[in-house]
Structures are given as C-alpha cells and as structure tokens.
Write an enzyme that holds these catalytic residues in place. Sequence first.
Site, PDB file in Angstrom:
ATOM      1  N   PRO A 133      -4.002  15.046   8.608  1.00  0.00           N
ATOM      2  CA  PRO A 133      -4.086  13.691   9.166  1.00  0.00           C
ATOM      3  C   PRO A 133      -4.758  13.579  10.542  1.00  0.00           C
ATOM      4  O   PRO A 133      -4.982  12.459  11.013  1.00  0.00           O
ATOM      5  CB  PRO A 133      -2.622  13.244   9.237  1.00  0.00           C
ATOM      6  CG  PRO A 133      -1.826  14.483   9.191  1.00  0.00           C
ATOM      7  CD  PRO A 133      -2.611  15.507   8.455  1.00  0.00           C
TER       8      PRO A 133
ATOM      9  N   HIS B 222      -9.102  -0.982  18.193  1.00  0.00           N
ATOM     10  CA  HIS B 222      -9.111   0.035  19.245  1.00  0.00           C
ATOM     11  C   HIS B 222     -10.561   0.435  19.521  1.00  0.00           C
ATOM     12  O   HIS B 222     -11.256   0.912  18.631  1.00  0.00           O
ATOM     13  CB  HIS B 222      -8.280   1.253  18.843  1.00  0.00           C
ATOM     14  CG  HIS B 222      -6.810   1.047  19.008  1.00  0.00           C
ATOM     15  ND1 HIS B 222      -5.929   2.053  19.329  1.00  0.00           N
ATOM     16  CD2 HIS B 222      -6.068  -0.081  18.928  1.00  0.00           C
ATOM     17  CE1 HIS B 222      -4.706   1.555  19.425  1.00  0.00           C
ATOM     18  NE2 HIS B 222      -4.767   0.268  19.177  1.00  0.00           N
TER      19      HIS B 222
ATOM     20  N   TYR C 227      -4.308  11.706  21.647  1.00  0.00           N
ATOM     21  CA  TYR C 227      -4.275  12.999  20.950  1.00  0.00           C
ATOM     22  C   TYR C 227      -4.118  14.061  22.042  1.00  0.00           C
ATOM     23  O   TYR C 227      -5.006  14.207  22.884  1.00  0.00           O
ATOM     24  CB  TYR C 227      -5.580  13.248  20.195  1.00  0.00           C
ATOM     25  CG  TYR C 227      -5.767  12.407  18.947  1.00  0.00           C
ATOM     26  CD1 TYR C 227      -5.418  12.897  17.692  1.00  0.00           C
ATOM     27  CD2 TYR C 227      -6.308  11.120  19.016  1.00  0.00           C
ATOM     28  CE1 TYR C 227      -5.598  12.137  16.541  1.00  0.00           C
ATOM     29  CE2 TYR C 227      -6.492  10.354  17.858  1.00  0.00           C
ATOM     30  CZ  TYR C 227      -6.135  10.871  16.626  1.00  0.00           C
ATOM     31  OH  TYR C 227      -6.311  10.123  15.484  1.00  0.00           O
TER      32      TYR C 227
ATOM     33  N   LYS D 106      -8.508  10.304   8.273  1.00  0.00           N
ATOM     34  CA  LYS D 106      -9.573  10.061   7.292  1.00  0.00           C
ATOM     35  C   LYS D 106      -9.092   9.785   5.862  1.00  0.00           C
ATOM     36  O   LYS D 106      -9.867   9.290   5.045  1.00  0.00           O
ATOM     37  CB  LYS D 106     -10.529  11.269   7.249  1.00  0.00           C
ATOM     38  CG  LYS D 106     -11.420  11.386   8.460  1.00  0.00           C
ATOM     39  CD  LYS D 106     -12.558  10.383   8.393  1.00  0.00           C
ATOM     40  CE  LYS D 106     -13.215  10.130   9.727  1.00  0.00           C
ATOM     41  NZ  LYS D 106     -12.816   8.891  10.378  1.00  0.00           N
TER      42      LYS D 106
ATOM     43  N   TYR E 223     -15.175   9.557  13.975  1.00  0.00           N
ATOM     44  CA  TYR E 223     -13.873   8.884  14.003  1.00  0.00           C
ATOM     45  C   TYR E 223     -13.971   7.445  13.493  1.00  0.00           C
ATOM     46  O   TYR E 223     -13.136   6.996  12.707  1.00  0.00           O
ATOM     47  CB  TYR E 223     -13.284   8.916  15.425  1.00  0.00           C
ATOM     48  CG  TYR E 223     -11.808   8.631  15.467  1.00  0.00           C
ATOM     49  CD1 TYR E 223     -10.868   9.644  15.292  1.00  0.00           C
ATOM     50  CD2 TYR E 223     -11.338   7.336  15.654  1.00  0.00           C
ATOM     51  CE1 TYR E 223      -9.505   9.376  15.305  1.00  0.00           C
ATOM     52  CE2 TYR E 223      -9.983   7.058  15.674  1.00  0.00           C
ATOM     53  CZ  TYR E 223      -9.071   8.089  15.496  1.00  0.00           C
ATOM     54  OH  TYR E 223      -7.716   7.821  15.514  1.00  0.00           O
TER      55      TYR E 223
HETATM   56  P1  RFL Z   1      -1.850   7.410  -2.804  1.00  0.00           P
HETATM   57  O1  RFL Z   1      -1.674   6.469  -1.642  1.00  0.00           O
HETATM   58  O2  RFL Z   1      -1.003   8.597  -2.826  1.00  0.00           O
HETATM   59  O3  RFL Z   1      -1.579   6.521  -4.111  1.00  0.00           O
HETATM   60  C1  RFL Z   1      -1.404   7.102  -5.378  1.00  0.00           C
HETATM   61  C2  RFL Z   1      -0.495   6.201  -6.191  1.00  0.00           C
HETATM   62  O4  RFL Z   1      -0.400   6.711  -7.521  1.00  0.00           O
HETATM   63  C3  RFL Z   1       0.937   6.640  -7.939  1.00  0.00           C
HETATM   64  N1  RFL Z   1       1.119   7.612  -9.044  1.00  0.00           N
HETATM   65  C4  RFL Z   1       1.032   7.280 -10.337  1.00  0.00           C
HETATM   66  N2  RFL Z   1       0.824   6.108 -10.950  1.00  0.00           N
HETATM   67  C5  RFL Z   1       0.782   6.091 -12.313  1.00  0.00           C
HETATM   68  N3  RFL Z   1       0.972   7.210 -13.065  1.00  0.00           N
HETATM   69  C6  RFL Z   1       1.180   8.406 -12.492  1.00  0.00           C
HETATM   70  N4  RFL Z   1       1.372   9.501 -13.256  1.00  0.00           N
HETATM   71  C7  RFL Z   1       1.212   8.481 -11.070  1.00  0.00           C
HETATM   72  N5  RFL Z   1       1.409   9.482 -10.187  1.00  0.00           N
HETATM   73  C8  RFL Z   1       1.340   8.951  -8.968  1.00  0.00           C
HETATM   74  C9  RFL Z   1       1.735   6.925  -6.693  1.00  0.00           C
HETATM   75  O5  RFL Z   1       3.065   6.433  -6.794  1.00  0.00           O
HETATM   76  C10 RFL Z   1       0.914   6.186  -5.632  1.00  0.00           C
HETATM   77  O6  RFL Z   1       1.352   4.856  -5.444  1.00  0.00           O
HETATM   78  O7  RFL Z   1      -3.349   7.863  -2.986  1.00  0.00           O
HETATM   79  P2  RFL Z   1      -4.731   7.138  -2.618  1.00  0.00           P
HETATM   80  O8  RFL Z   1      -4.772   5.753  -3.172  1.00  0.00           O
HETATM   81  O9  RFL Z   1      -5.775   8.097  -2.975  1.00  0.00           O
HETATM   82  O10 RFL Z   1      -4.697   6.944  -1.024  1.00  0.00           O
HETATM   83  C11 RFL Z   1      -4.733   8.063  -0.158  1.00  0.00           C
HETATM   84  C12 RFL Z   1      -3.960   7.748   1.122  1.00  0.00           C
HETATM   85  O11 RFL Z   1      -2.676   7.265   0.786  1.00  0.00           O
HETATM   86  C13 RFL Z   1      -3.840   8.983   2.031  1.00  0.00           C
HETATM   87  O12 RFL Z   1      -5.051   9.703   2.045  1.00  0.00           O
HETATM   88  C14 RFL Z   1      -3.483   8.601   3.479  1.00  0.00           C
HETATM   89  O13 RFL Z   1      -2.173   8.087   3.571  1.00  0.00           O
HETATM   90  C15 RFL Z   1      -3.635   9.809   4.398  1.00  0.00           C
HETATM   91  N6  RFL Z   1      -3.248   9.529   5.788  1.00  0.00           N
HETATM   92  C16 RFL Z   1      -4.092   8.840   6.647  1.00  0.00           C
HETATM   93  N7  RFL Z   1      -5.276   8.370   6.214  1.00  0.00           N
HETATM   94  C17 RFL Z   1      -6.080   7.632   7.037  1.00  0.00           C
HETATM   95  O14 RFL Z   1      -7.162   7.200   6.618  1.00  0.00           O
HETATM   96  N8  RFL Z   1      -5.727   7.327   8.338  1.00  0.00           N
HETATM   97  C18 RFL Z   1      -4.541   7.764   8.848  1.00  0.00           C
HETATM   98  O15 RFL Z   1      -4.235   7.430   9.997  1.00  0.00           O
HETATM   99  C19 RFL Z   1      -3.694   8.581   8.009  1.00  0.00           C
HETATM  100  N9  RFL Z   1      -2.526   9.027   8.477  1.00  0.00           N
HETATM  101  C20 RFL Z   1      -2.008   9.948   6.260  1.00  0.00           C
HETATM  102  C21 RFL Z   1      -1.671   9.685   7.619  1.00  0.00           C
HETATM  103  C22 RFL Z   1      -1.089  10.593   5.417  1.00  0.00           C
HETATM  104  C23 RFL Z   1       0.120  10.983   5.916  1.00  0.00           C
HETATM  105  N10 RFL Z   1       1.003  11.618   5.010  1.00  0.00           N
HETATM  106  C24 RFL Z   1       2.291  11.098   4.727  1.00  0.00           C
HETATM  107  C25 RFL Z   1       0.488  12.633   4.133  1.00  0.00           C
HETATM  108  C26 RFL Z   1      -0.457  10.067   8.133  1.00  0.00           C
HETATM  109  C27 RFL Z   1       0.440  10.751   7.291  1.00  0.00           C
HETATM  110  C28 RFL Z   1       1.734  11.183   7.902  1.00  0.00           C
HETATM  111  C1  PHB Z   2      -0.913   6.880  12.429  1.00  0.00           C
HETATM  112  O1  PHB Z   2      -0.826   5.916  13.227  1.00  0.00           O
HETATM  113  O2  PHB Z   2      -0.128   7.018  11.490  1.00  0.00           O
HETATM  114  C2  PHB Z   2      -1.967   7.900  12.636  1.00  0.00           C
HETATM  115  C3  PHB Z   2      -2.923   7.712  13.619  1.00  0.00           C
HETATM  116  C4  PHB Z   2      -3.913   8.670  13.812  1.00  0.00           C
HETATM  117  C5  PHB Z   2      -3.930   9.799  13.028  1.00  0.00           C
HETATM  118  C6  PHB Z   2      -2.984   9.984  12.037  1.00  0.00           C
HETATM  119  C7  PHB Z   2      -1.996   9.035  11.840  1.00  0.00           C
HETATM  120  O3  PHB Z   2      -4.891  10.718  13.243  1.00  0.00           O
END
Ligand code: RFL
Ligand code: PHB
Length: 399
Positions: free
Chosen positions: A297, A75, A205, A301, A389
């Site tokens: 979110p 993008h 957005y 980031k 971004y």
């Molecule tokens: P994770 O992905 O939560 O992974 C942690 C892992 O640890 C496991 N775990 C354990 N394992 C062993 N022993 C234990 N005691 C444990 N306890 C837990 C868990 O099962 C899991 O598999 O953390 P990590 O690796 O730091 O990664 C972080 C990202 O996952 C998170 O920041 C992003 O998903 C946030 N986020 C977004 N980030 C972006 O960069 N771009 C995006 O577009 C974006 N959109 C989002 C998001 C997060 C969202 N939610 C659901 C909060 C959109 C949403 C809706």
């Molecule tokens: C997504 O596609 O899940 C998404 C995209 C942009 C955001 C957050 C989540 O800022």
Amino acid sequence: MNTVKTQVAIIGAGPAGLLLSQILHLEGIESIVLETRSREAIEATIRAGVLEQGTVDLMNQLGVGERMQREGFVHTGTILRFDGRDRRIDFPELTGGKAVMVYAQHEVIKDLVAARLGAGADIRFEVKDVSVNDTDTASPKVRFRSKDDELHEITADFIAGCDGTQGVCRPSIPAGVLKGFERLYPFGWLGILCKAPPSSDELIYALHERGFALVSTRSPDIQRMYLQCEPTDKIENWSDDRIWAEFRARLATRDGWAPKEGEIFSKTVVGMRSFVTEPMQHGRLFLAGDAAHVVPPTGAKGLNLAAADVRVLSRAIVEFYRKGRTDLLDGYTATALRRIWKAQRFSWWMTSMLHRFPGADDFQHRVQIAELDYVTGSRAGSTALAENYVGLPFDQLEP
Ligand code: RFL
Ligand code: PHB
C-alpha cells in the site's frame, strides 16, 4: 436451475467490478454483477484512501463524482519526513497541475452501488458457490447459488474476473497457463482509525529507525494512520498506549511535532506483498484489479490500478461490440501490464525507501536517508515521485 443471458458477467463488486459495470452501462452494454458479500459489508470495509487524478476524472466522467467532489479532500502535495525534518513534494508544480483526492474506498463503493442500482442494474449480493465454466468457448457460463440457495446459470459473451485476491476466477484458469511474479516483504502495516482532528493538512510518509509511519485522514473528525509492524503481528500486541507511543517516537521532528491523539476505534494488520499474474486472460475470461495483481500500500496504487485495468478492458469490449474488433481483447494483458509493472516498480521503490528492513544496519539506514534527501532535494527526483504518485498519464489503451 434458473438460466439467464447477459453480455458481460462480472464477478466481484469491488472497485474493479462496479466501475466496469458502470462504464459498460454508459456504453449501452449490459452486465450482471455477482458478489459474495452483502451490500452492507462491502460498503463498510475500510481499505484505500487515495485516488489518482485519473481515477478522480473517471469517477466524474461516469457521473459518480458528485459526493467525492463535495466530501473528498484535494491534496496538492505530500510530506516526506526523515531525520526529524519535513520535505514537501508539490504535485501541481511538478506535474503540470495534477493532484490526488483523499476519499475512502468504501465511499467510492457506496457511490457506485447507488448509481448502478438507481439505474436498475442487476447486482446479486450474498451469492455462493460461484464457478466459471466454458471460458474457452464463445459462450462462457457462470454458475452460482443465490442467497436463498437456488441454483443459477448465466451465459455471457465475456466474464470479468474482478473478485480480488481470494476470488475464484484466477484459480479457475487451467494449470500451466499462468505465471505468478511475487515479492513478500518482511513486515506488515498496523492500520488504525481514530476520533481526532487532522494532525496535518497533507499525508506524512515517515522513515524512522524504529520503522515506517504514515499519517493519513478520512474526515475532519476521523484520522487514518499506519505503523510498520511484524508481518504476522497480532492486534492484541498493540495496546492504544503502545500505538500512540510508537507514533510519537516515529513521527517526532526537531521542532517538537506530535500527532493529535484520540479514541482508536479500529485496528487491523495487513501483510505486504507485490504480485502479478501473467497473462491476465484466458479465452473469454479477463482478470482485472486485485484478482490479477497486488501492490504493497505504500504507493497508494491498488484501487487506482483496478480502475486503470477496467478502462483498458471496457474499451476492448466496447470496440468488440461496436466494430467487431478482437485485437484489443487479445492485447488486453499486454496493454494493462505496461501500467501495472510501472505501478509495481513505484510501490516496491516507495516501500523499500521508507521501511526499516530486519537485519538492516546503520549503513543501510543512512543510504535510505540519503535517497530521501536526494529525491526531495532534486527537481528530477521529486518529479519522478510526484508524477507516479498522482498517476502516470493515461495514453496507453492499445497494445
Ligand atoms: P476488491 O476490492 O478486493 O473486490 C473484490 C470483490 O470480489 C468479491 N468476491 C467475490 N464475488 C463473487 N464471487 C466470488 N467467488 C468472490 N470472491 C470475492 C469480494 O467480496 C470483493 O467485494 O478488489 P478490486 O475491485 O480489484 O479492488 C482492489 C482494491 O480494493 C485494492 O487494490 C485497494 O484497497 C488497495 N489499497 C489501496 N489502493 C489505493 O489505490 N490507494 C490506497 O490508498 C490504498 N490503500 C489498500 C490500501 C489496501 C489495503 N489493504 C487492506 C490490503 C490500504 C490497505 C490497508
Ligand atoms: C490511506 O489513507 O488509507 C492510505 C493513504 C496512503 C497510502 C496508503 C493508504 O499510501
């Protein structure tokens, strides 16, 4: 009890843990990854979608970018929609050629797990009762029960706490060492996946008097969209008809734009929070990713910050083994926090600019519209948004 030694014990097979394991492997450093969930579960959890340029480059350098290059979508801009009009932010034009990649987090996970297991990595899925011990000694230990209930102990040189917001690593640091910085937002996001063609070539957005809306994508047939909702809203409150009515209202433009609708097959509500813990280390335990910080979110980031943390951490570990340096390990928190707080600021700013706050009056709404008008109308304003971004430059790897 089964005992084993490794160089780095990594707790959590999310983006942080798996990327760290892959970087260390390519540097000739051994690790064992522990994960409480099954491989199927981690490969099916729907979360982030936007990869910064630096995260894309990292995936390529690590030899795990091939499918992303084929199936992800580059993008080169994003749309900010307010007052019924669209304004586009052009990333390459404003950032010297950078862009983002829309490629789902669980696809990143699949690629990393396949690469690690393909190289014979030791990843233990479905472990239980994980505890970290002796972190203030030179031989920290991790104890856990395997899937078949056997007790294991890993002795390592370092423990990487990559276990997300609900993990055991951060709480294992003694009381009084950590300070938390937190901001809760008075709203959440309802996220849906639907079977429909893309409504837009780029993410939208949108700020509307009824609240925020976001149009994202996953594939030519599956779309990802979000709506601002109550922080404790229940999925049951959101019938498909209500969801589409709300998207139509919040995304309406003066020239009659409407989203392409289709069968909704996933609905989730997520809360919105900013959180940072300081320091991100204690003895030989180092926290990375969501275990140390959370962003709302809106700035996309979270995953990217997890990747940035493990870059800093892996460099410090590599320099320790290669040259016996300990200064980079000692400075891990300071180095990582400089980027983390900038990403916190950006995520908080995007969230504040684009959401309707409870109790906000028309004055507040007009100020938000004016801010969006300024940001999108001024080259300086647009550049500030674009460079954050796509991801700030990656030149801060030392304290
Ligand atoms: P994770 O992905 O939560 O992974 C942690 C892992 O640890 C496991 N775990 C354990 N394992 C062993 N022993 C234990 N005691 C444990 N306890 C837990 C868990 O099962 C899991 O598999 O953390 P990590 O690796 O730091 O990664 C972080 C990202 O996952 C998170 O920041 C992003 O998903 C946030 N986020 C977004 N980030 C972006 O960069 N771009 C995006 O577009 C974006 N959109 C989002 C998001 C997060 C969202 N939610 C659901 C909060 C959109 C949403 C809706
Ligand atoms: C997504 O596609 O899940 C998404 C995209 C942009 C955001 C957050 C989540 O800022």
